[in-house]
Design an enzyme around this catalytic site. Structure first.
Site, short mmCIF file in Angstrom:
data_model
loop_
_atom_site.label_atom_id
_atom_site.label_comp_id
_atom_site.label_asym_id
_atom_site.label_seq_id
_atom_site.Cartn_x
_atom_site.Cartn_y
_atom_site.Cartn_z
N VAL A 148 0.65 -1.54 0.06
CA VAL A 148 -0.30 0.10 0.24
C VAL A 148 0.70 1.30 -0.26
CG1 VAL A 148 -1.98 1.02 1.08
CG2 VAL A 148 -1.85 -0.96 1.10
N CYS A 149 1.05 1.96 -0.86
CA CYS A 149 1.28 3.66 -0.89
C CYS A 149 3.28 3.02 -1.24
CB CYS A 149 1.04 3.98 0.26
SG CYS A 149 1.58 6.17 0.66
N THR A 150 3.66 3.60 0.11
CA THR A 150 4.93 3.64 -0.57
C THR A 150 5.98 2.23 0.39
OG1 THR A 150 5.33 5.12 1.42
CG2 THR A 150 5.46 6.25 -0.80
N GLY A 151 4.74 1.71 1.04
CA GLY A 151 5.38 0.22 1.03
C GLY A 151 6.01 -0.72 -0.85
N THR A 184 2.36 3.06 -7.59
CA THR A 184 2.95 4.04 -5.56
C THR A 184 1.87 4.69 -5.50
OG1 THR A 184 4.26 4.03 -3.53
CG2 THR A 184 4.78 4.81 -6.56
#
Length: 338
Positions: free
Chosen positions: A110-113, A130
């Site tokens: 999720v996101c910058t994961g 991202t």
């Protein structure tokens, strides 16, 4: 059916909603199944930090993990959220992901994961996304990864990546639908008061967010009017009259302040509105075309082919498997050549 283990990785600086959004979806699906028959099915959601200690999120909340990563159960789905900490390398977590990531049936970020997964070499050769603000960084730092900045989430084999924050909810709902069926995903979405799910290829920004907001109030009011009345007369002449400007002056001012011509803005709003109706209602294609201001279903079909590369009936089948609502006579349902 045995419960699928979802392991969520925690670390200091994690974005809390990147964690809690998907967790609420997966646990909601489990509760839905338990309520239906009393059996323990669905998901066993677990959280773990590197050393098992509580972590402080980017918003200041404290999350207490279930265990250390070394003691966590082998996951079916391994989920890595984003957060401010992903801006700097974390060699220890990267090493753990490099060893344990390939063992999971499904990798999710999720996101910058996605940055953490890329640092562990788990995204090489994959198409991913991202948060829009970090797409360039991800692409620059990892040239072997194909970064698509547009969609809210991307599926590439067993790897699923999403854009920022709430997009993690959309991706989690899509995974629940894949695992447990549309009815369960719909029930969870209703409890969370969200769309069943936005399609993964939906842009990270809506038309209203991606276009600039006009500085002058009459033009801002026209933008809002277009959004709220897609079926009305939205010709340049009609919109100019609403802004109390001449058509020529209006068209020039609108493009200067929004970055789009009035016609392009109207077309994008209508396509976006039609997509939502096709995804979330059972209205027929002809009815949707009227509600969105298209003169005929064929006009909407041409707009969809131009914007999305697919016809409305085919687009709907992605969200409503099985017999589709009847289309108007003469409306093609053939998927275009790409």
């Amino acid at each position: 059916m045995e419960q699928r283990t979802v392991l969520v990785v925690l670390f200091d600086g994690v974005q809390s909603l990147d964690v809690t959004g998907p967790v609420e979806v997966f646990t909601g699906a489990t509760h839905c199944l338990d309520d239906a028959d009393g059996a323990h099915r669905g998901y066993a959601v677990r959280t773990a930090s590197m050393d098992g200690a509580p972590v402080r999120t980017s918003s200041g909340l404290t999350l207490v993990p279930d265990s250390a990563l070394a003691d966590a159960p082998a996951p079916d789905t391994l989920l890595v959220p984003g957060g401010t900490a992903t801006r700097s390398p974390d060699p220890e977590l990267t090493a753990w992901l490099r060893v344990h990531g390939p063992r999971a049936r499904r990798l999710v970020s999720v996101c910058t994961g996605a940055i953490r997964l890329a640092e562990a070499g788990l995204l090489e050769g994959r198409r991913v996304t991202t948060h829009w603000a970090y797409c360039d960084k991800l692409a620059k730092d990892h040239p072997g990864v194909e970064v698509d900045p547009e969609p809210i989430y991307v599926r590439d084999g067993h790897v699923a990546t999403s854009a920022g924050v709430t997009a993690g909810i959309d991706l989690a709902l899509a995974l629940v639908e894949e695992d447990l069926g549309r009815a369960v995903a719909l029930t969870v979405a209703r409890h969370l008061v969200v769309f069943l799910r936005r399609p993964g290829n939906q842009a990270q920004f809506s038309v209203q967010l991606s276009a600039q907001t006009a500085r002058r109030e009459p033009l801002r009011e026209v933008q809002q009017w277009i959004t709220e009345h897609p079926a009305d007369d939205l010709s340049v002449g009609a919109l100019a009259a609403r802004a109390r400007l001449s058509p020529r002056h209006f068209a020039r001012a609108f493009q200067t302040e929004t970055g789009l011509t009035p016609g392009t803005y109207v077309e994008r709003v209508r396509v976006e509105h039609a997509r939502r109706l096709l995804e979330d209602t059972s209205d027929g294609v002809a009815e949707v075309s009227r509600a969105c201001g298209y003169g005929t279903p064929e006009a909407m079909r041409r707009a969809f082919l131009k914007a999305l590369g697919t016809a409305p009936a085919e687009y709907r089948r992605r969200f409503h498997p099985g017999p589709a609502p009847a289309t108007a006579p003469g409306t093609s349902t053939t998927h275009p050549h790409r």
